[in-house]
Each structure stands twice: as structure tokens, then as C-alpha cells.
Design a protein around this motif. Structure first.
Motif, PDB file in Angstrom:
ATOM      1  N   GLY A  85       0.814  -1.213   0.000  1.00 55.76           N
ATOM      2  CA  GLY A  85       0.000   0.000   0.000  1.00 55.76           C
ATOM      3  C   GLY A  85       0.844   1.258   0.000  1.00 55.76           C
ATOM      4  O   GLY A  85       0.542   2.229  -0.711  1.00 55.76           O
ATOM      5  N   ARG A  93      -5.660   1.775  -5.761  1.00 56.71           N
ATOM      6  CA  ARG A  93      -5.949   2.242  -4.407  1.00 56.71           C
ATOM      7  C   ARG A  93      -7.421   2.597  -4.219  1.00 56.71           C
ATOM      8  O   ARG A  93      -8.020   2.269  -3.189  1.00 56.71           O
ATOM      9  CB  ARG A  93      -5.073   3.452  -4.080  1.00 56.71           C
ATOM     10  CG  ARG A  93      -3.629   3.121  -3.886  1.00 56.71           C
ATOM     11  CD  ARG A  93      -3.403   2.114  -2.773  1.00 56.71           C
ATOM     12  NE  ARG A  93      -3.346   2.742  -1.463  1.00 56.71           N
ATOM     13  CZ  ARG A  93      -3.295   2.074  -0.318  1.00 56.71           C
ATOM     14  NH1 ARG A  93      -3.355   0.753  -0.324  1.00 56.71           N
ATOM     15  NH2 ARG A  93      -3.223   2.702   0.834  1.00 56.71           N
ATOM     16  N   SER A 153      -9.981   0.444  -1.898  1.00 55.09           N
ATOM     17  CA  SER A 153     -10.694   1.097  -0.801  1.00 55.09           C
ATOM     18  C   SER A 153     -12.197   0.853  -0.905  1.00 55.09           C
ATOM     19  O   SER A 153     -12.867   0.632   0.120  1.00 55.09           O
ATOM     20  CB  SER A 153     -10.405   2.607  -0.809  1.00 55.09           C
ATOM     21  OG  SER A 153      -9.028   2.858  -0.624  1.00 55.09           O
ATOM     22  N   ASP A 178       1.000   4.218  -2.906  1.00 63.70           N
ATOM     23  CA  ASP A 178       0.831   5.636  -2.587  1.00 63.70           C
ATOM     24  C   ASP A 178       2.005   6.462  -3.116  1.00 63.70           C
ATOM     25  O   ASP A 178       1.816   7.581  -3.616  1.00 63.70           O
ATOM     26  CB  ASP A 178       0.696   5.820  -1.077  1.00 63.70           C
ATOM     27  CG  ASP A 178      -0.602   5.242  -0.539  1.00 63.70           C
ATOM     28  OD1 ASP A 178      -1.555   5.117  -1.334  1.00 63.70           O
ATOM     29  OD2 ASP A 178      -0.657   4.909   0.663  1.00 63.70           O
TER      30      ASP A 178
END
Length: 277
Positions: free
Chosen positions: A98, A147, A151, A102
Motif C-alpha cells: 500500500g 488504491r 478502498s 501511494d
């Protein structure tokens, strides 16, 4: 009193952003609308883009976007499903992955363009081509898609998964009929962010898709994107501001059309979810 001041500050910031955006849009409309015509949309550019139209550039832009979306969407969605459903996000591997996504989402586009130039154009031998530009934009879109979709999938309550398992549904059926429709708004938002960034990209495409403004005959040909064309007209071509405004208006309209299509797809998935419920 503090809450009111805080709310007032938020409204003022929102109004300021809206005013700035509205001023830019009105400026583009006022200076770009007189340029828009059938000839401008259907002819090839001449005199370094000062005259003529943008048809080859528009075709090159659409081809680059098609390549980028065709590569990034399935890879990003499958990666998000794997992360959300088959990996422990709170484990060491999930946290590192993760964090890596990012970081990649925040990498400047010029760096991704240099990577695309070195890998796709150089190492793979694709040269300055639409395929090289599309693959580079796909690399730019992937972290955002993964991402946001991940989510959205993790936000679906576990009770839905348990209920589907109690009904004897296979995992693939649960993903297709339950989880993906529920996560459709997040997936759509990620797709809009990624496509919007890719459509307006300039730096990465200068190094990969090239600068040529003629009609591409295949994905292996070089092609100039609309954002690159606008940059060239405004920075390198004397007297090119008029055509630059017209091209900018076409680019804005293209982004709006893509957003509308993505929203229609999201509504379709939402209707499927309501029907299944």
C-alpha cells in the motif's frame, strides 16, 4: 462560534476554488468557441498548427487513451480485488504494498515519462509511438485505480460476504454480483481521476508518443496528443494562441464526455445492485 467560523472558512475556500475554475472555463469558452468549426475538427493542422484543424491529433489522443484504459483497467481492477480479498492489508506485505502504491501515485509525470522512454521506447524497441505513450499512461493510472478500487472493496461490509457464502454462492459470483456493484462508485471515482490525469498529460507523452502531427496509420506510429499540441502552440509557435484555445476547449469537452460515460456506467452498476437487493 468556532463551528460557525470553521464552516464559513470552508464555504469561502469552496467559493474561491469555484470562482477560479469558473474564470478559467469562461476564458477558454470565450476565446475557444469562435475557433470551433467542422473544418477545425476534421482537417489536419497546417503552418505548425496555426491553421487547419486537429483531426489527426484528436485521433492520436483517443488511440493513446484507448491503449491506456485497455491496459490499466483490467490490471488495476484485478490487483485491487487481489489486495482486498486475498491479502491481509494489515500484514507487513500489505502495508508495504500500500505504501508503494501511494508513493507511485505521487511520482511526477516527468519521471514516469522518462521511465516510459527508457523501458517502452528504448528497451522494448517501441520507439516514439502511440503504443509506447499508452503504456506509459497506463503505468501512471494504475496506482490511482488500484488504491481507489481497493478502498471501495474493503468498505463493503463483511456481512455481505458472509451472507453470500451462507447462500452457497461461489467466490467469483460474489465478486461479480455483490462486491463490484457495491464498490462501483469508488471504482468510478478512481477511473475518473486516472483518466482525467492521463488525458491532460503532457510531459510523459513528449518522451513516448512523440511530437508528429500527422495521421497515425497504426499503434506503432508516432502521434501528438492534444495536451502536447496545446503546449507546443502556446510555447513554441508564434501566433498559435488562437488554435491553442480551440484545442483546449476540445480537450475539456473530451474530459467531460469521458466523465459522463463513466458516471453512466456507475449508475448501471448501481441499478444492478438495487435489483439484486
Amino acid at each position: 462560534m468556532i463551528d460557525r467560523l470553521f464552516s464559513l472558512g470552508l464555504w469561502l475556500i469552496a467559493a474561491l476554488v469555484t470562482l477560479v475554475f469558473g474564470w478559467l472555463l469562461v476564458d477558454i469558452l470565450i476565446k475557444g468557441l469562435p475557433i470551433i468549426s467542422w473544418e477545425f475538427l476534421s482537417e489536419a493542422p497546417s503552418r505548425a498548427g496555426r491553421d487547419g484543424g486537429i483531426w489527426p491529433i484528436l485521433v492520436s489522443t483517443l488511440l493513446i487513451l484507448v491503449v491506456a484504459i485497455a491496459v490499466a483497467m483490467p490490471l488495476g481492477l484485478c490487483s485491487a480485488i487481489w489486495l482486498a480479498e486475498f491479502t491481509r492489508l494489515d500484514g507487513p506485505f500489505g502495508r508495504r504494498l500500500g505504501l508503494t502504491l501511494d508513493i507511485l501515485a505521487g511520482v511526477p509525470s516527468i519521471v514516469i515519462g522518462l521511465f516510459g522512454y527508457a523501458f517502452f521506447s528504448g528497451f522494448l524497441g517501441l520507439g516514439f509511438s502511440i503504443l509506447s505513450g499508452g503504456l506509459t499512461l497506463a503505468c501512471m493510472m494504475l496506482p490511482i485505480l488500484v488504491r481507489t478500487a481497493e478502498s471501495g472493496l474493503t468498505a463493503v461490509p463483511d456481512e455481505w460476504r458472509h451472507a453470500a457464502a451462507a447462500l452457497g454462492m461461489r467466490r467469483a459470483s460474489v465478486l461479480w454480483h455483490v462486491l463490484l456493484p457495491a464498490a462501483a462508485p469508488a471504482i468510478t471515482a478512481g477511473a475518473l481521476l486516472a483518466i482525467g490525469r492521463a488525458t491532460a498529460e503532457t510531459a510523459a507523452l513528449i518522451f513516448t508518443s512523440g511530437y508528429v502531427d500527422r495521421m497515425p496509420e497504426s499503434l506503432g506510429d508516432s502521434g501528438r496528443a492534444l495536451a502536447v499540441h496545446i503546449y507546443d502552440l502556446s510555447m513554441n509557435v508564434a501566433g498559435g494562441d488562437r488554435a491553442a484555445y480551440g484545442s483546449a476547449l476540445v480537450l475539456v469537452c473530451l474530459i467531460v464526455i469521458i466523465n459522463l460515460l463513466a458516471n453512466l456506467l456507475s449508475l448501471h452498476w448501481a441499478k444492478r445492485k438495487v435489483t439484486l437487493a
